[in-house]
Design a protein around this motif. Sequence first.
Motif, short mmCIF file in Angstrom:
data_model
loop_
_atom_site.label_atom_id
_atom_site.label_comp_id
_atom_site.label_asym_id
_atom_site.label_seq_id
_atom_site.Cartn_x
_atom_site.Cartn_y
_atom_site.Cartn_z
N GLY A 88 0.81 -1.21 0.00
CA GLY A 88 0.00 0.00 0.00
C GLY A 88 0.84 1.25 0.00
O GLY A 88 0.51 2.24 -0.69
N PHE A 91 2.31 1.72 -3.62
CA PHE A 91 1.32 2.16 -4.61
C PHE A 91 0.79 3.56 -4.32
O PHE A 91 0.36 4.26 -5.24
CB PHE A 91 0.16 1.17 -4.66
CG PHE A 91 0.48 -0.12 -5.35
CD1 PHE A 91 0.93 -0.13 -6.67
CD2 PHE A 91 0.35 -1.33 -4.69
CE1 PHE A 91 1.22 -1.32 -7.31
CE2 PHE A 91 0.65 -2.53 -5.32
CZ PHE A 91 1.09 -2.53 -6.62
N ALA A 92 0.82 3.99 -3.07
CA ALA A 92 0.25 5.29 -2.71
C ALA A 92 1.25 6.43 -2.82
O ALA A 92 0.87 7.56 -3.11
CB ALA A 92 -0.33 5.24 -1.30
N LYS A 99 3.20 1.23 -12.65
CA LYS A 99 2.54 1.15 -11.34
C LYS A 99 1.05 0.87 -11.48
O LYS A 99 0.51 -0.02 -10.81
CB LYS A 99 2.76 2.45 -10.56
CG LYS A 99 2.15 2.41 -9.17
CD LYS A 99 2.40 3.68 -8.39
CE LYS A 99 1.47 4.80 -8.80
NZ LYS A 99 1.55 5.95 -7.88
N PHE A 103 -0.92 -2.50 -10.29
CA PHE A 103 -2.01 -2.39 -9.32
C PHE A 103 -3.31 -2.95 -9.91
O PHE A 103 -4.07 -3.63 -9.21
CB PHE A 103 -2.20 -0.94 -8.92
CG PHE A 103 -3.21 -0.74 -7.82
CD1 PHE A 103 -2.97 -1.20 -6.54
CD2 PHE A 103 -4.41 -0.09 -8.08
CE1 PHE A 103 -3.89 -1.02 -5.53
CE2 PHE A 103 -5.34 0.10 -7.07
CZ PHE A 103 -5.09 -0.37 -5.80
N ARG A 154 -3.46 1.04 0.42
CA ARG A 154 -3.21 2.13 -0.54
C ARG A 154 -4.21 3.26 -0.30
O ARG A 154 -3.82 4.44 -0.31
CB ARG A 154 -3.36 1.61 -1.97
CG ARG A 154 -3.23 2.69 -3.03
CD ARG A 154 -3.48 2.11 -4.42
NE ARG A 154 -3.42 3.14 -5.45
CZ ARG A 154 -4.47 3.88 -5.83
NH1 ARG A 154 -5.66 3.70 -5.25
NH2 ARG A 154 -4.34 4.79 -6.79
N ALA A 158 -3.12 6.95 0.81
CA ALA A 158 -3.45 8.00 -0.16
C ALA A 158 -4.36 9.06 0.43
O ALA A 158 -4.39 10.20 -0.05
CB ALA A 158 -4.09 7.39 -1.40
#
Length: 272
Positions: A88, A91-92, A99, A103, A154, A158
Amino acid sequence: MSRTDHLTGRALLALFCAGVLIPFAALVLTALNPPGTPVSGLAWPKDPTLESFSQAWSVAAFGTLLANSAFVVLGVVPLALLCAVLAGFAFATMEFRGKNLVFGLLLLGLTLPYEAAVVPLYYDLQSVGLVNTPIAVVLALVGLYMPFGAFWMRQQFASLPVELREAAALDGAGDRILLWKVLVPCVRPGITTLGLLYFLWAWNQFLLTLILLQSPDKRTAPAGLAFFVGAHSTDVPMLAAATLIVVAPVVVVYLCFQRSFIAGMVSGAVKG
């Protein structure tokens, strides 16, 4: 909110509570009857006793079954949480080639029917000699839980202000410090909620443990309960007692982490 809406909400909550508590109360009252007692309806037993619990515990060897389930849970939850937090965070907060594609492919795991993965997992784990070992269940569950865990974490990372990461970068914090010292404390309710979900899913896992753990002494509690039900299908008090023994750890853990679980769910709903 009007008075009518307020009363309607209370009535619905009372209805939902009754739908949960009445079957649970019936299960408890049934288990308090002596083994072999015919039971019908929701009534207080004439001679309440814990004999059904003691017999179910000894006959089904629930001590071993619960220990096996605890081993699986203690292996799955920390490892799955660590992988979810790291995925997470990447990806965040990070930018790397492909990417969004990676994901998206990971999220395909959420659409995969759970039963479709059981047979391939069995042959893959058999090829490395892990079938009929708790490690096989731990590794399989960690992999199966990764899509949801990565997506959940994520979203948690985020949702945090970008200024938080920028301030940490100005102070010279690297990725490791940023993750564990700055971001993780901010999303602790979300991590607790995910950990509790992992615990519930791993403890209640049935199909995978039934296929990967074939020896009776290596079965987990839900799988052992299924065989116990098949062997004692006419003894309702013992079946109720065995069911309560299996669900008791789930109830205790949920009650202990109830506030954190609700806080994580509400936090995710507000941030999302």
